[in-house]
Design a protein around this motif. Sequence first.
Motif, mmCIF file in Angstrom:
data_model
loop_
_atom_site.group_PDB
_atom_site.id
_atom_site.type_symbol
_atom_site.label_atom_id
_atom_site.label_comp_id
_atom_site.label_asym_id
_atom_site.label_seq_id
_atom_site.Cartn_x
_atom_site.Cartn_y
_atom_site.Cartn_z
ATOM 1 N N ARG A 91 -19.728 80.006 55.630
ATOM 2 C CA ARG A 91 -20.927 80.007 54.273
ATOM 3 C C ARG A 91 -20.022 79.390 53.334
ATOM 4 N NH1 ARG A 91 -23.094 86.225 54.712
ATOM 5 N NH2 ARG A 91 -24.339 85.669 56.928
ATOM 6 N N PHE A 92 -19.359 79.001 53.248
ATOM 7 C CA PHE A 92 -18.062 78.102 52.052
ATOM 8 C C PHE A 92 -18.370 76.884 52.541
ATOM 9 C CE2 PHE A 92 -14.928 75.907 50.134
ATOM 10 C CZ PHE A 92 -14.987 76.391 49.008
ATOM 11 N N GLY A 99 -24.164 70.824 49.072
ATOM 12 C CA GLY A 99 -24.466 69.923 47.572
ATOM 13 C C GLY A 99 -24.612 71.139 46.490
ATOM 14 N N ASP A 100 -25.239 72.466 46.888
ATOM 15 C CA ASP A 100 -24.693 73.571 46.228
ATOM 16 C C ASP A 100 -24.171 73.382 44.555
ATOM 17 O OD1 ASP A 100 -27.165 74.440 47.280
ATOM 18 O OD2 ASP A 100 -25.720 75.447 48.897
ATOM 19 N N CYS A 101 -22.487 72.825 44.780
ATOM 20 C CA CYS A 101 -21.658 73.116 44.284
ATOM 21 C C CYS A 101 -21.494 71.362 43.360
ATOM 22 C CB CYS A 101 -20.386 73.712 44.351
ATOM 23 S SG CYS A 101 -19.701 73.030 45.549
ATOM 24 N N LYS A 102 -20.959 71.569 42.597
ATOM 25 C CA LYS A 102 -20.371 69.850 41.919
ATOM 26 C C LYS A 102 -19.064 69.946 41.651
ATOM 27 C CE LYS A 102 -25.469 68.848 42.365
ATOM 28 N NZ LYS A 102 -25.412 70.020 42.453
ATOM 29 N N GLN A 106 -17.015 75.627 38.183
ATOM 30 C CA GLN A 106 -15.731 76.507 38.146
ATOM 31 C C GLN A 106 -15.815 77.335 39.784
ATOM 32 O OE1 GLN A 106 -14.173 77.819 34.391
ATOM 33 N NE2 GLN A 106 -14.193 80.277 35.785
ATOM 34 N N ILE A 107 -15.216 77.962 40.435
ATOM 35 C CA ILE A 107 -15.504 79.313 41.026
ATOM 36 C C ILE A 107 -15.626 80.646 40.980
ATOM 37 C CG2 ILE A 107 -14.942 80.333 42.921
ATOM 38 C CD1 ILE A 107 -14.415 77.211 44.598
ATOM 39 N N ASN A 108 -16.706 81.018 41.113
ATOM 40 C CA ASN A 108 -17.233 82.720 40.316
ATOM 41 C C ASN A 108 -16.834 83.331 41.984
ATOM 42 O OD1 ASN A 108 -17.544 85.103 40.122
ATOM 43 N ND2 ASN A 108 -18.826 84.509 38.465
ATOM 44 N N SER A 109 -15.998 83.623 41.826
ATOM 45 C CA SER A 109 -15.353 84.647 43.119
ATOM 46 C C SER A 109 -16.170 85.748 43.617
ATOM 47 C CB SER A 109 -13.783 85.421 43.012
ATOM 48 O OG SER A 109 -13.200 84.000 43.231
ATOM 49 N N LEU A 110 -16.838 86.441 42.419
ATOM 50 C CA LEU A 110 -17.588 87.595 42.391
ATOM 51 C C LEU A 110 -19.025 87.764 42.776
ATOM 52 C CD1 LEU A 110 -17.932 90.558 42.145
ATOM 53 C CD2 LEU A 110 -18.346 90.336 39.718
ATOM 54 N N GLU A 111 -19.322 85.987 42.975
ATOM 55 C CA GLU A 111 -21.062 85.602 42.116
ATOM 56 C C GLU A 111 -21.148 85.373 44.138
ATOM 57 O OE1 GLU A 111 -24.514 85.004 43.135
ATOM 58 O OE2 GLU A 111 -23.130 85.768 41.455
ATOM 59 N N LEU A 112 -19.147 84.394 44.336
ATOM 60 C CA LEU A 112 -19.960 83.964 46.052
ATOM 61 C C LEU A 112 -19.696 85.082 47.007
ATOM 62 C CD1 LEU A 112 -16.962 80.796 46.031
ATOM 63 C CD2 LEU A 112 -19.430 80.919 46.388
ATOM 64 N N ALA A 113 -18.768 86.636 46.412
ATOM 65 C CA ALA A 113 -19.115 87.241 47.628
ATOM 66 C C ALA A 113 -20.419 87.836 47.767
ATOM 67 C CB ALA A 113 -18.157 88.305 46.900
ATOM 68 N N THR A 120 -14.995 90.532 47.929
ATOM 69 C CA THR A 120 -13.632 89.653 47.023
ATOM 70 C C THR A 120 -12.410 88.924 47.125
ATOM 71 O OG1 THR A 120 -13.196 91.876 45.006
ATOM 72 C CG2 THR A 120 -14.770 90.022 45.350
ATOM 73 N N SER A 121 -12.223 90.036 47.638
ATOM 74 C CA SER A 121 -10.733 90.148 48.802
ATOM 75 C C SER A 121 -10.734 88.651 49.459
ATOM 76 C CB SER A 121 -10.196 91.097 49.126
ATOM 77 O OG SER A 121 -10.683 91.805 49.904
ATOM 78 N N ALA A 122 -11.744 88.716 50.203
ATOM 79 C CA ALA A 122 -12.015 88.361 51.651
ATOM 80 C C ALA A 122 -12.349 86.151 50.618
ATOM 81 C CB ALA A 122 -12.995 87.924 52.354
ATOM 82 N N ILE A 123 -12.532 86.569 49.509
ATOM 83 C CA ILE A 123 -12.830 85.023 49.137
ATOM 84 C C ILE A 123 -12.114 84.581 48.492
ATOM 85 C CG2 ILE A 123 -14.438 84.066 46.938
ATOM 86 C CD1 ILE A 123 -15.995 84.419 49.162
#
Length: 299
Positions: A91-92, A99-102, A106-113, A120-123
């Motif tokens: 998924r990452f 293209g979902d990121c530029k 900045q990567i938001n771990s909580l949002e990605l989780a 979030t620990s897996a992220i």
Amino acid sequence: MKTNAIFKRTYNSCLKLLSTEPIGDDLGSEPHLAARLDVSRTTIRAALAALSARDLIRVNGREKIIQRRPVPSDYYPEIETEPVSDIVEKRFMQWILHGDCKPGQQINSLELARQFGVSTSAIREYLNGFSQFGLLERRPSGSWIVKGFTKEFARELSEVRELFELRSVQRFVELPDSDAVWGSLDIINRDHLRLKEDVEKRHADFPALDERFHRLINNTSRNRFMVNFYALISMIFHSHYQLSRVDEKERHSVAIGEHLAYIAALQSRDKELAMAHCRAHLNTARATLLRSMDVNAPA
């Protein structure tokens, strides 16, 4: 949980084999299936026992006779066949390559989780391991910045891939006839021929076969750094290919033909011929990757 996922993945792979072989045929011996699916004999035995319990096969001594075709309800859901680490990885890569990121984001771990449906620990664990490849940069604050997947990065990655695989090919053709790698190559060759015969219906099965083939070659390097780095190479190439459905069947058909020629060159033990086919195939792969970046570029 990891062992359970491996069993379910192997079981589903066995079902795919059942769907392509005639009713009444022998599915094959445990060593043959273990080599074909790249799992242990213990896992194969468990999968065969489950197939027998559902009357998909009939075990008669060493024979495993196919009784019926699998139906959708026979399969385990895909989410159950993957370890959490694989889910995060897949998924990452879709997120960063689609293209979902530029660059500079900045990567938001909580949002990605939340987006990926994992902890979030897996992220965080994944990002820590992935940062070495140059697509991410860690800030002193502990946050992560996306550096971006560019054509320059793709070309550099392709160059490293060629260097690694050519070195592996040189070692591959020097292996003795008694090495198990030759039996694995024979199985992969037969799987290519079967796929070629039914490419109209089964061309979507090619990426998994492509992964098996190139991993077999690269693993002969016996070099832990090359083997580990190949995981990134494979992930990026296949993620990009799967995002582009343009001319998918034709691309897979061309790649199958190149693989068969490449395999024949390896089997000939002719080092120069094998390296020539390696270069030709990887040139095609690089061109396909760069073309897919144009197709998938955000409008």
